[in-house]
Design a protein around this motif. Structure first.
Motif, PDB file in Angstrom:
ATOM      1  N   ASP A   4       0.726  -1.158  -0.180  1.00 21.12           N
ATOM      2  CA  ASP A   4       0.020  -0.148  -0.071  1.00 21.12           C
ATOM      3  C   ASP A   4       0.826   1.251   0.071  1.00 21.12           C
ATOM      4  OD1 ASP A   4      -2.137  -1.445   0.083  1.00 21.12           O
ATOM      5  OD2 ASP A   4      -2.522  -1.565   2.054  1.00 21.12           O
ATOM      6  N   SER A   5       1.943   1.098   0.929  1.00 25.99           N
ATOM      7  CA  SER A   5       2.834   2.381   1.079  1.00 25.99           C
ATOM      8  C   SER A   5       3.510   2.636  -0.420  1.00 25.99           C
ATOM      9  CB  SER A   5       3.872   2.334   2.115  1.00 25.99           C
ATOM     10  OG  SER A   5       4.826   1.724   1.778  1.00 25.99           O
ATOM     11  N   VAL A   6       3.721   1.609  -1.283  1.00 28.52           N
ATOM     12  CA  VAL A   6       4.399   1.817  -2.653  1.00 28.52           C
ATOM     13  C   VAL A   6       3.351   2.637  -3.339  1.00 28.52           C
ATOM     14  CG1 VAL A   6       5.390   0.737  -4.579  1.00 28.52           C
ATOM     15  CG2 VAL A   6       5.946   0.023  -2.537  1.00 28.52           C
ATOM     16  N   ASP A   7       2.195   1.912  -3.274  1.00 28.05           N
ATOM     17  CA  ASP A   7       1.085   2.612  -4.185  1.00 28.05           C
ATOM     18  C   ASP A   7       0.760   3.935  -3.913  1.00 28.05           C
ATOM     19  OD1 ASP A   7       0.886   0.145  -5.687  1.00 28.05           O
ATOM     20  OD2 ASP A   7      -0.884  -0.720  -4.561  1.00 28.05           O
ATOM     21  N   GLN A   8       0.421   4.228  -2.598  1.00 28.67           N
ATOM     22  CA  GLN A   8       0.331   5.426  -2.133  1.00 28.67           C
ATOM     23  C   GLN A   8       1.281   6.622  -2.517  1.00 28.67           C
ATOM     24  OE1 GLN A   8      -0.365   5.404   2.156  1.00 28.67           O
ATOM     25  NE2 GLN A   8      -2.457   4.218   1.941  1.00 28.67           N
ATOM     26  N   LYS A   9       2.581   6.207  -2.699  1.00 29.65           N
ATOM     27  CA  LYS A   9       3.820   6.774  -2.455  1.00 29.65           C
ATOM     28  C   LYS A   9       4.138   7.364  -4.060  1.00 29.65           C
ATOM     29  CE  LYS A   9       8.657   7.301  -0.852  1.00 29.65           C
ATOM     30  NZ  LYS A   9       9.569   6.380  -0.021  1.00 29.65           N
ATOM     31  N   TRP A  10       4.109   6.137  -4.930  1.00 32.60           N
ATOM     32  CA  TRP A  10       4.606   6.524  -5.951  1.00 32.60           C
ATOM     33  C   TRP A  10       3.348   6.598  -7.160  1.00 32.60           C
ATOM     34  CZ3 TRP A  10       9.818   6.919  -6.820  1.00 32.60           C
ATOM     35  CH2 TRP A  10      10.599   6.643  -5.729  1.00 32.60           C
ATOM     36  N   SER A  11       3.230   7.816  -7.912  1.00 28.40           N
ATOM     37  CA  SER A  11       2.290   8.034  -9.046  1.00 28.40           C
ATOM     38  C   SER A  11       2.748   6.625 -10.181  1.00 28.40           C
ATOM     39  CB  SER A  11       2.269   9.406  -9.551  1.00 28.40           C
ATOM     40  OG  SER A  11       3.500   9.420 -10.272  1.00 28.40           O
ATOM     41  N   THR A  12       1.682   6.674 -11.225  1.00 27.68           N
ATOM     42  CA  THR A  12       1.850   5.596 -12.037  1.00 27.68           C
ATOM     43  C   THR A  12       3.028   6.100 -12.874  1.00 27.68           C
ATOM     44  OG1 THR A  12      -0.633   5.279 -11.991  1.00 27.68           O
ATOM     45  CG2 THR A  12       0.710   4.506 -13.941  1.00 27.68           C
ATOM     46  N   ALA A  13       2.911   7.412 -13.206  1.00 33.96           N
ATOM     47  CA  ALA A  13       4.088   7.925 -14.035  1.00 33.96           C
ATOM     48  C   ALA A  13       5.474   7.778 -13.704  1.00 33.96           C
ATOM     49  CB  ALA A  13       4.052   9.298 -14.172  1.00 33.96           C
ATOM     50  N   GLU A  14       5.463   7.820 -12.041  1.00 29.39           N
ATOM     51  CA  GLU A  14       6.904   7.845 -11.444  1.00 29.39           C
ATOM     52  C   GLU A  14       7.387   6.369 -11.502  1.00 29.39           C
ATOM     53  OE1 GLU A  14       6.554  11.399  -8.239  1.00 29.39           O
ATOM     54  OE2 GLU A  14       5.717   9.614  -7.949  1.00 29.39           O
TER      55      GLU A  14
END
Lengths: 202, 202
Positions: A4-14
């Motif tokens: 979850d923290s990866v998903d929250q922290k990184w936008s799709t583009a990033e």
């Protein structure tokens, strides 16, 4: 949780840029890495990368952040197991007996980036985080084992430091020498270390 | 013995070039190393270096040979001590609690060179030799200890592999992170490992 923290922290583009960076490094190595070569990996222009990151160095510090988050995800996956098998699983992942070509190249890339950390303070902070994370995660498993009576009442942090040093030394040996028997020897010796340090003699 | 082999193997001119190479790397790091900068270190022309070595890469492979011979010299100095203190001395040298700036920079240079070994076969062979030498030297000390009854009858090669992996991991940690307490923790844990693996439980 960590996922979850990866998903929250990184936008799709990033995330796309991070994954393209990894693929570019697997293909060209750290010395051959450039923003152009990263752009080649996912059909985007250099400008779209520069929109997110001012320089290759800034992008790479972000990449190391991404690696830290990936490590967190991997460690979170062990969390429900019993301490003894959790520790074994972690060691199996860190010192695998077999690696495919991509896993091997991935470790080469990490060593190349780590070597930059000798003179680059931003990289150094990220590798400090990575080692802290490894030590803390292993330490927590050992502490759980002490609590539930699986392990003896050892100094968990010291044992965790030892395991991480051994694992890192074994990885360096594997990617910078032709000593093919060494990983198996270290795996055996780590099992023996864990048995004698955490489980036996009482 | 080993010192003699250094003296026999390296001419005065070659030794001067090796020492100048080391000083140039201490000053400029591996990334900033050039034949010109090596020449600056000892009042010789670039031509006099090219007389001995065709390229920077050939010179650096020779430099790693020189490092191997230096290691041999250092290990030869322990040879007369009793096994237990010989092992301690070796570990104290490999994982010193304190390092001066030159010692620290020297380790950085070795890690930078080692990182090149991921993609350069000639470098890789030299680091294979360096790790083999460390493992073999420690293995011999352990075997002497088993013979004279100081140590238990363990598999000496496996214990030696473990010690070398731990030492190398600790060095990498020291030069690529800000984790200043880690070397002391690893020294303690190595003493404890040697005690429990080689000396206790029987």
């Amino acid at each position: 949780m960590a996922m979850d923290s990866v998903d929250q922290k990184w936008s799709t583009a990033e995330r796309e840029i991070m994954e393209a960076t990894y693929r570019a490094m697997l293909e060209h190595g750290y010395p051959g890495l450039s923003i152009s070569r990263i752009a080649e990996q996912f059909d985007k222009s250099k400008a779209s990368i520069y929109y997110h990151y001012d320089s290759k160095d800034e992008l790479l510090v972000s990449f190391l952040d991404f690696v830290v988050d990936q490590f967190k995800t991997n460690f979170a996956e062990e969390i429900d197991e019993d301490p003894s098998s959790a520790l074994n699983t972690v060691i199996e992942r860190l010192v695998p007996l077999q690696m495919n070509d991509e896993e091997f190249q991935g470790r080469i890339v990490l060593i190349e980036l780590r070597s930059q950390a000798t003179r680059n303070e931003a990289f150094r902070e990220k590798f400090t985080e990575i080692n802290e994370l490894l030590v803390t995660s292993i330490c927590e498993i050992i502490e759980r084992g002490i609590e539930d009576g699986t392990f003896r009442d050892v100094e968990a942090a010291r044992v965790a430091e030892h395991i991480v040093a051994t694992v890192n030394g074994s990885t360096i040996d594997r990617v910078t020498t032709n000593r093919e028997v060494a990983p198996a020897a270290v795996r055996l010796s780590l099992s023996s270390y864990i048995d004698s340090e955490l489980k036996s003699c009482q």
